[in-house]
Design an enzyme around this catalytic site. Sequence first.
Site, PDB file in Angstrom:
ATOM      1  N   GLY A 206      -1.708  -5.880   8.312  1.00  0.00           N
ATOM      2  CA  GLY A 206      -3.268  -6.060   7.852  1.00  0.00           C
ATOM      3  C   GLY A 206      -3.011  -7.277   6.162  1.00  0.00           C
ATOM      4  O   GLY A 206      -3.627  -7.101   5.305  1.00  0.00           O
TER       5      GLY A 206
ATOM      6  N   ARG B  78       6.683   0.715   8.694  1.00  0.00           N
ATOM      7  CA  ARG B  78       7.282   1.516   9.780  1.00  0.00           C
ATOM      8  C   ARG B  78       8.435   0.672  10.729  1.00  0.00           C
ATOM      9  O   ARG B  78       7.982   2.067  11.959  1.00  0.00           O
ATOM     10  CB  ARG B  78       5.923   2.524   9.631  1.00  0.00           C
ATOM     11  CG  ARG B  78       4.723   3.181   9.126  1.00  0.00           C
ATOM     12  CD  ARG B  78       3.988   3.003   9.149  1.00  0.00           C
ATOM     13  NE  ARG B  78       2.747   4.346   8.156  1.00  0.00           N
ATOM     14  CZ  ARG B  78       2.250   3.999   8.517  1.00  0.00           C
ATOM     15  NH1 ARG B  78       1.171   4.351   8.439  1.00  0.00           N
ATOM     16  NH2 ARG B  78       1.135   5.300   6.915  1.00  0.00           N
TER      17      ARG B  78
ATOM     18  N   ASP C  27       0.915  -0.777  -0.117  1.00  0.00           N
ATOM     19  CA  ASP C  27       0.034  -0.077   0.275  1.00  0.00           C
ATOM     20  C   ASP C  27       0.759   1.089   0.025  1.00  0.00           C
ATOM     21  O   ASP C  27       2.118   1.492  -0.232  1.00  0.00           O
ATOM     22  CB  ASP C  27      -1.067   0.213   1.004  1.00  0.00           C
ATOM     23  CG  ASP C  27      -0.463   0.322   2.560  1.00  0.00           C
ATOM     24  OD1 ASP C  27       0.849   0.240   2.510  1.00  0.00           O
ATOM     25  OD2 ASP C  27      -1.011   0.276   3.030  1.00  0.00           O
TER      26      ASP C  27
ATOM     27  N   HIS D  87       9.400 -24.080   8.107  1.00  0.00           N
ATOM     28  CA  HIS D  87       8.423 -24.593   9.285  1.00  0.00           C
ATOM     29  C   HIS D  87       6.655 -24.685   8.337  1.00  0.00           C
ATOM     30  O   HIS D  87       6.776 -25.635   8.420  1.00  0.00           O
ATOM     31  CB  HIS D  87       9.062 -24.199  10.597  1.00  0.00           C
ATOM     32  CG  HIS D  87       9.705 -24.090  11.605  1.00  0.00           C
ATOM     33  ND1 HIS D  87       9.976 -24.768  13.283  1.00  0.00           N
ATOM     34  CD2 HIS D  87      11.538 -25.252  11.095  1.00  0.00           C
ATOM     35  CE1 HIS D  87      11.123 -25.003  13.247  1.00  0.00           C
ATOM     36  NE2 HIS D  87      11.339 -25.256  11.767  1.00  0.00           N
ATOM     37  N   ASN D  88       7.127 -23.245   7.689  1.00  0.00           N
ATOM     38  CA  ASN D  88       6.001 -23.136   7.692  1.00  0.00           C
ATOM     39  C   ASN D  88       5.314 -23.043   6.498  1.00  0.00           C
ATOM     40  O   ASN D  88       3.841 -22.729   6.073  1.00  0.00           O
ATOM     41  CB  ASN D  88       5.033 -21.808   8.096  1.00  0.00           C
ATOM     42  CG  ASN D  88       5.786 -21.700   9.658  1.00  0.00           C
ATOM     43  OD1 ASN D  88       5.807 -20.551   9.949  1.00  0.00           O
ATOM     44  ND2 ASN D  88       5.385 -22.658  10.286  1.00  0.00           N
TER      45      ASN D  88
ATOM     46  N   CYS E 265       2.811  -3.288   3.869  1.00  0.00           N
ATOM     47  CA  CYS E 265       2.246  -2.176   4.107  1.00  0.00           C
ATOM     48  C   CYS E 265       3.305  -1.338   5.470  1.00  0.00           C
ATOM     49  O   CYS E 265       3.932  -1.371   5.396  1.00  0.00           O
ATOM     50  CB  CYS E 265       1.059  -2.737   4.745  1.00  0.00           C
ATOM     51  SG  CYS E 265       0.883  -3.901   6.248  1.00  0.00           S
TER      52      CYS E 265
ATOM     53  N   ARG F 174       8.306 -33.847   9.844  1.00  0.00           N
ATOM     54  CA  ARG F 174       7.426 -33.275  10.731  1.00  0.00           C
ATOM     55  C   ARG F 174       7.290 -32.098  10.691  1.00  0.00           C
ATOM     56  O   ARG F 174       5.171 -32.137  10.832  1.00  0.00           O
ATOM     57  CB  ARG F 174       8.268 -33.689  12.352  1.00  0.00           C
ATOM     58  CG  ARG F 174       8.977 -32.148  12.370  1.00  0.00           C
ATOM     59  CD  ARG F 174       9.571 -32.082  13.852  1.00  0.00           C
ATOM     60  NE  ARG F 174       9.926 -30.669  14.320  1.00  0.00           N
ATOM     61  CZ  ARG F 174      11.239 -30.284  13.849  1.00  0.00           C
ATOM     62  NH1 ARG F 174      12.023 -30.616  12.504  1.00  0.00           N
ATOM     63  NH2 ARG F 174      11.572 -29.271  14.043  1.00  0.00           N
TER      64      ARG F 174
HETATM   65  C1  RB5 Z   1      -2.254   2.707   6.754  1.00  0.00           C
HETATM   66  O1  RB5 Z   1      -1.867   4.101   7.274  1.00  0.00           O
HETATM   67  C2  RB5 Z   1      -1.751   0.962   7.717  1.00  0.00           C
HETATM   68  O2  RB5 Z   1      -2.687   1.009   8.207  1.00  0.00           O
HETATM   69  C3  RB5 Z   1      -1.233  -0.179   6.711  1.00  0.00           C
HETATM   70  O3  RB5 Z   1      -0.010   0.055   5.872  1.00  0.00           O
HETATM   71  C4  RB5 Z   1      -1.576  -0.639   7.530  1.00  0.00           C
HETATM   72  O4  RB5 Z   1      -0.167  -0.943   8.633  1.00  0.00           O
HETATM   73  C5  RB5 Z   1      -1.881  -2.261   7.996  1.00  0.00           C
HETATM   74  O5  RB5 Z   1      -1.864  -3.341   8.500  1.00  0.00           O
END
Ligand code: RB5
Length: 146
Positions: free
Chosen positions: A71, A110, A9, A99-100, A66, A133
């Site tokens: 998210g 961020r 995003d 493992h996954n 993101c 396993r």
């Molecule tokens: C965007 O502000 C932020 O919510 C999105 O990038 C992300 O961190 C959501 O999980």
Amino acid sequence: MSSIAVSSDHAGFALKQHLADVLRDLGHEVLDLGAHSADRVDYPDFGEAVGRAVAGGDADLGVCVCGSGLGIAMAANKVPGVRAAPVHDVTSARLTRQHNDCNVLCLGERLIGAEVAVDAVRAWLDAEFEGGRHEGRVAKLDALGE
Ligand code: RB5
């Protein structure tokens, strides 16, 4: 070398661009599914896009970014066949492949710096699913999405 779908995003745009360049430099084919600018967008659309590309066979693996990595991982995981994991350290990145059998790695621009992100992506790519396993457990994960 793999075909790798990437997406983000707006909050993950700069790191996604950087990781796409790194992946190309490593010799991978990169399928960039957007975003194509830092304009505000909704992360579910971009997690879904990579999830569908991986589950549908257009790409071997996916990398999503993101703001938090959370998210977009939730969105990708809604697509059956996807095993997306948000990671912010190198060890988790390696373990989620071993493992996954994680097929979509998710990162939060961020939360981590670009160097850790690159190291995490490289550790994930260099690792191999250990099978054994873990095989039956991953099969149970996939069955939850059917
Ligand atoms: C965007 O502000 C932020 O919510 C999105 O990038 C992300 O961190 C959501 O999980």
